[in-house]
Design a protein around this motif. Structure first.
Motif, mmCIF file in Angstrom:
data_model
loop_
_atom_site.group_PDB
_atom_site.id
_atom_site.type_symbol
_atom_site.label_atom_id
_atom_site.label_comp_id
_atom_site.label_asym_id
_atom_site.label_seq_id
_atom_site.Cartn_x
_atom_site.Cartn_y
_atom_site.Cartn_z
ATOM 1 N N ARG A 261 0.849 -1.191 0.000
ATOM 2 C CA ARG A 261 0.000 0.000 0.000
ATOM 3 C C ARG A 261 0.884 1.241 0.000
ATOM 4 N NH1 ARG A 261 -3.110 -0.209 5.134
ATOM 5 N NH2 ARG A 261 -1.231 0.849 5.856
ATOM 6 N N PRO A 262 1.363 1.664 -1.159
ATOM 7 C CA PRO A 262 2.401 2.697 -1.213
ATOM 8 C C PRO A 262 1.955 4.079 -0.778
ATOM 9 C CG PRO A 262 1.621 2.178 -3.419
ATOM 10 C CD PRO A 262 0.998 1.171 -2.502
ATOM 11 N N GLN A 263 0.667 4.340 -0.698
ATOM 12 C CA GLN A 263 0.228 5.683 -0.337
ATOM 13 C C GLN A 263 -0.112 5.835 1.147
ATOM 14 O OE1 GLN A 263 -2.779 7.046 -3.137
ATOM 15 N NE2 GLN A 263 -1.136 8.066 -4.246
ATOM 16 N N ARG A 264 0.042 4.773 1.912
ATOM 17 C CA ARG A 264 -0.113 4.868 3.367
ATOM 18 C C ARG A 264 0.738 3.760 3.970
ATOM 19 N NH1 ARG A 264 -4.587 2.940 6.319
ATOM 20 N NH2 ARG A 264 -5.762 2.849 4.364
ATOM 21 N N SER B 43 3.818 8.588 2.280
ATOM 22 C CA SER B 43 2.978 8.627 1.099
ATOM 23 C C SER B 43 3.715 9.411 0.011
ATOM 24 C CB SER B 43 1.623 9.263 1.428
ATOM 25 O OG SER B 43 0.724 9.122 0.352
ATOM 26 N N TYR B 44 2.979 9.807 -1.006
ATOM 27 C CA TYR B 44 3.554 10.635 -2.063
ATOM 28 C C TYR B 44 2.411 11.323 -2.791
ATOM 29 C CZ TYR B 44 2.111 7.050 -5.452
ATOM 30 O OH TYR B 44 1.375 6.188 -6.216
ATOM 31 N N LEU B 45 2.747 12.357 -3.568
ATOM 32 C CA LEU B 45 1.730 12.994 -4.397
ATOM 33 C C LEU B 45 2.384 13.615 -5.620
ATOM 34 C CD1 LEU B 45 0.382 16.424 -3.053
ATOM 35 C CD2 LEU B 45 2.639 15.529 -2.530
ATOM 36 N N GLY B 46 1.551 13.876 -6.614
ATOM 37 C CA GLY B 46 1.957 14.624 -7.793
ATOM 38 C C GLY B 46 1.071 15.846 -7.913
#
Length: 623
Positions: free
Chosen positions: A60-63, A312-315
């Motif tokens: 679950r790469p975003q959390r 997490s990460y974002l664009g």
């Protein structure tokens, strides 16, 4: 009524335990058939690489939490007789066969290759690291098809319905911190059996041409992790082209808790903000690098709530629609972006719904990116989270389908409400991924009620859940004007935003974005070593929309169709198109690649040139 059913099952279970299970020694010691890969009708180059510790990556790469333990690998499996089996769990008993988790029971990789897996038991044991003893323990499932009842150490710990969606069970009160713990999962997967009408996509108990072998059981990763008593349950996170970050940190506690968030670039903090849990807040990042297919820049993120911290990460990007030279267009960061991708079904001959490895899953996406595609339409299936992470990293936009209901004439209101509930699950689960451009609610009228037009209300519902994306309400037909797209399906020739069309498509609607949601589909047969070696599937190959005699003819036909599409882009209102399809699937032989991925049909340079020609035509059209 669900609480009542759950109470009843718990009562029966407790009564069974109180009476005792009798002499279970022979059951506990009985021999379990060892795991071995079964021979599927077709393999891939990754089949023998899977081994017995599949998918070791954090799922679950975003959390993401630092303290976690992968439960993938060899479990035990046993078929059950009926729904009533859930009332008599086989606690403390060895089951009949070993099975690979995650995998579809019907797949060769599972070691079972079942032909009917409606009712199933899964069993494993696990221990808790010493460092977790003062923490809560969370049990996570990437996806279980279709209903999962979870037991830990003889007690029911959770229940989940929906074959495509992740769920978490807090098992803190059920575990033994110092000894082995028993995990039992009962799975009921009716697919299209009897009167069940549930979201199943293209799964069928009796596959036929465009409908494929079903997937039952635990088909995505399982893991445990530690967290404090008040932990982050969901993270809503997005960034726009102006640098505004929108955040909601959901927590296990209803009480407000201070939250800190930091945005990092090359391990350096470039922005941070404070907020409160369970409430949206915003802050600004100056001059961010924008995410796009040409430049898929991503920023790492850390979020802290009390003692809980996740990565997490974002664009940063903005998706919208607007009028450009009098035509409705999809806009990415304020600019018209022509969308060209494939119908991406995500089936594998050795794993069915489960890709054999992460490398295999990403292989398909890299092939598409290398040819010049900038988009995929994820067709009536939800992929593992790492698929969307790969699209984010590669710069492939995603138009995500809601898995469709079984095709029946009359959808009951209860069935429609369950579809809507799972539509909510899909949007909430996937809405953080920068690559997702839009949502498709209905495909070609499958499961769409036509006595009234529910797509209008569902479009607004999706927009409320995620106001940052476009909505393709009805891909193909039964189009009554809802959503952001007019979506035409036509084989083999495109009819994209044009004044010509055919039944069951509808005339182009200039008030919405014109997209060719499906076209192409031209077929080319292969020798048996690259085909799904199932006679029923082979017998349906001639149902392919169009068959070409050899690869030269297949590539020539592709060139003709893409040239025709270029003309429509130059002359009319076409803003995007979806070629059918990435790979062959079972009895369908119209992929850019064979089902085993060992044959690429494409003349690479020709396709690169033709795809580039589409983007050039779009640029000419808008001046």
């Amino acid at each position: 009524m669900l609480w009542l059913c759950t109470w009843f099952i718990l009562l029966l279970t407790s009564q069974s335990l109180a009476r005792g299970l009798g002499d279970t020694s022979s059951l506990a010691s009985r021999r379990t058939a060892p795991y071995a890969v079964q021979q599927p009708p077709l393999t891939t180059d990754w089949t023998e690489q899977v081994g017995t510790n599949p998918w070791p990556e954090y799922p679950r790469p975003q959390r993401q939490r630092s303290e976690w333990k992968n439960l993938n690998g060899i479990w035990q499996y046993q078929a059950a007789a009926s729904l009533d089996a859930v009332k008599s769990p086989p606690f403390g008993q060895n089951l009949t066969a070993e099975v690979l988790i995650p995998s579809c029971l019907e797949s060769g990789l599972s070691g079972i290759q079942a032909t009917s897996a409606v009712y199933s038991w899964f069993r494993t044991t696990f221990t808790i690291p010493n460092a977790w003893r003062a923490q809560n323990v969370l049990l996570n499932f990437g996806a279980v098809d279709y209903e999962a009842t979870v037991f830990v150490n003889g007690q029911q710990a959770g229940f989940h319905r929906g074959g495509y969606f992740a769920f978490t069970v807090d098992i803190t009160s059920f575990i033994n911190a110092t000894t082995n713990n028993e995990l039992l999962v009962y799975v009921h997967d009716p697919t299209d059996r009897g009167n069940y009408v549930i979201p199943i996509g293209k799964q069928r108990l009796v596959p036929s041409h465009i409908f494929y072998t079903p997937c039952s059981g635990i088909w995505q990763s399982v893991w445990i992790e530690s967290a404090p008593a008040n932990y982050i349950t969901q993270l809503d996170l997005s960034g726009d082209m102006y640098g505004q970050v929108n955040v909601t940190v959901h927590s296990a506690s209803e009480h407000s808790t201070a939250v800190q968030i930091a945005i990092l670039e090359d391990d350096s903090v470039i922005a941070c903000a404070d907020g409160t849990s369970n409430q949206p807040f915003q802050f600004h990042v100056p001059d961010p690098n924008l995410w796009s297919p040409e430049s898929p820049d991503l920023y790492n993120v850390t979020v802290t709530l009390g003692e809980d911290m996740v990565s997490s990460y974002l664009g940063f990007r903005t998706i919208s629609r607007g009028e450009v030279n009098g035509i409705q267009r999809p806009l990415l960061n304020g600019e018209f972006t022509f969308l060209f991708g494939t119908l991406d079904q995500g089936y594998w001959p050795d794993g069915l719904y489960s890709p054999p490895t992460r490398e295999a899953m990403e292989y398909d996406l890299r092939v598409l990116k290398d040819l010049g595609f900038n988009m995929v339409r994820k067709h009536i299936k939800v992929e593992p989270a790492l698929y969307y992470r790969a699209c984010d990293e590669l710069g492939l936009l995603v138009i995500q389908d809601m898995p469709s209901l079984r095709l029946v004439e009359n959808i009951q209101e209860s069935q429609q409400q369950e579809f809507v509930r799972q539509l909510d699950l899909m949007v909430n689960q996937l809405k953080n991924y920068p690559s997702i451009l839009g949502w498709i609610i209905y495909n070609e009228g499958w499961g769409q009620i036509t006595s009234y037009y529910p797509e209008f209300a569902l479009t607004e519902r999706v927009r409320q859940l995620d106001p940052t994306r476009l909505v393709d309400s009805t891909s193909g037909w039964h189009d009554h004007g809802a959503g952001d797209f007019h979506d035409n399906h036509h084989y083999a020739n495109p009819q994209c935003g044009t004044p010509f069309y055919s039944t069951p498509s509808t005339p182009y609607d200039p008030s919405r974005i014109a997209i060719q949601g499906e076209f192409g589909g031209v077929g080319h047969n292969l020798s048996i070593e690259h085909l799904w070696n199932n006679q029923a599937a082979i017998n349906t190959i001639n149902q392919t929309y169009e068959m070409d005699a050899d690869l030269d003819a297949w590539n020539a036909r592709g060139h003709m169709l893409l040239t025709e599409l270029q003309d429509q882009v130059r002359q009319y209102a076409c803003s995007g198109a979806v070629w059918t399809q990435t790979t062959d699937v079972e009895g369908e032989v119209n992929g850019l690649m064979s089902y085993d991925r060992r044959v690429k049909r494409v003349d690479v340079q020709q396709w690169r040139d033709d795809i580039q020609g589409l983007f050039e035509a779009a640029a000419e059209r808008v001046g």
